[in-house]
Design a protein around this motif. Structure first.
Motif, mmCIF file in Angstrom:
data_model
loop_
_atom_site.group_PDB
_atom_site.id
_atom_site.type_symbol
_atom_site.label_atom_id
_atom_site.label_comp_id
_atom_site.label_asym_id
_atom_site.label_seq_id
_atom_site.Cartn_x
_atom_site.Cartn_y
_atom_site.Cartn_z
ATOM 1 N N ILE A 74 0.848 -1.206 0.000
ATOM 2 C CA ILE A 74 0.000 0.000 0.000
ATOM 3 C C ILE A 74 0.880 1.252 0.000
ATOM 4 O O ILE A 74 0.497 2.279 0.564
ATOM 5 N N TYR A 75 2.015 1.147 -0.632
ATOM 6 C CA TYR A 75 3.031 2.216 -0.524
ATOM 7 C C TYR A 75 2.453 3.613 -0.760
ATOM 8 O O TYR A 75 2.689 4.533 0.025
ATOM 9 N N ASP A 76 1.703 3.790 -1.804
ATOM 10 C CA ASP A 76 1.176 5.124 -2.121
ATOM 11 C C ASP A 76 0.067 5.553 -1.172
ATOM 12 O O ASP A 76 -0.322 6.722 -1.157
ATOM 13 N N LEU A 77 -0.451 4.600 -0.411
ATOM 14 C CA LEU A 77 -1.577 4.875 0.484
ATOM 15 C C LEU A 77 -1.158 4.841 1.946
ATOM 16 O O LEU A 77 -2.001 5.009 2.842
ATOM 17 N N ARG A 78 0.119 4.632 2.211
ATOM 18 C CA ARG A 78 0.581 4.387 3.579
ATOM 19 C C ARG A 78 0.370 5.616 4.474
ATOM 20 O O ARG A 78 0.238 6.745 4.001
ATOM 21 N N ALA A 79 0.382 5.345 5.785
ATOM 22 C CA ALA A 79 0.074 6.369 6.780
ATOM 23 C C ALA A 79 1.230 7.358 6.949
ATOM 24 O O ALA A 79 2.376 7.083 6.579
ATOM 25 N N SER A 80 0.916 8.462 7.585
ATOM 26 C CA SER A 80 1.938 9.472 7.862
ATOM 27 C C SER A 80 3.054 8.900 8.733
ATOM 28 O O SER A 80 4.216 9.290 8.601
ATOM 29 N N THR A 81 2.705 7.967 9.588
ATOM 30 C CA THR A 81 3.707 7.339 10.460
ATOM 31 C C THR A 81 4.778 6.639 9.630
ATOM 32 O O THR A 81 5.963 6.702 9.950
ATOM 33 N N CYS A 82 4.340 5.964 8.584
ATOM 34 C CA CYS A 82 5.284 5.278 7.703
ATOM 35 C C CYS A 82 6.124 6.298 6.941
ATOM 36 O O CYS A 82 7.344 6.135 6.796
ATOM 37 N N ARG A 83 5.480 7.332 6.469
ATOM 38 C CA ARG A 83 6.186 8.340 5.669
ATOM 39 C C ARG A 83 7.206 9.092 6.508
ATOM 40 O O ARG A 83 8.191 9.628 5.974
#
Ligand code: SF4
Ligand code: SF4
Length: 104
Positions: A74-83
């Motif tokens: 879900i790379y393009d949809l990942r959460a702010s935490t991941c980013r």
């Protein structure tokens, strides 16, 4: 900070921490992106990625083998935490160390 690590052959930070975020980042809220079916509630206002709230965290969206070849489905949809995790930052280095991967 080092930029020498390749996330696609790592994935340690996706298998180390509880990846929690404000509930409205999930796609059952207007503007949310994270597929809600891959999350679980941890409080009235917080969710986390399934698999990351256990004693040995491993995000449900992480495919492949940590330290070898990985991808986030879900790379393009990942959460702010991941980013927020940046290659070479403290969280990255801690995760890599705990997975026995080089930190320098
Ligand atoms: S731990 Fe660091 S190098 Fe590994 S995937 Fe996360 S950000 Fe990338
Ligand atoms: S959603 Fe993707 S980037 Fe975030 S922890 Fe899971 S596998 Fe990693």
């Amino acid at each position: 900070m080092s930029a020498a690590f390749d996330c696609q052959t790592c994935g340690a930070c996706c298998a180390q921490f509880r990846v929690s975020f404000y509930w409205a980042e999930a796609d059952d809220a207007p503007g949310g992106t994270v597929p809600v079916a891959l999350t679980e509630a941890i409080s009235p206002h917080l969710r986390c990625m399934q698999g990351t709230s256990s004693r040995r965290p491993h995000c449900i969206a992480l495919e492949g083998q940590v330290g070898q070849q990985v991808s986030c489905r879900i790379y393009d949809l990942r959460a702010s935490t991941c980013r927020a995790v940046q290659v070479g930052d403290a969280q990255c280095l801690r995760a890599r160390e705990r997975h026995g991967l080089p930190t320098a």
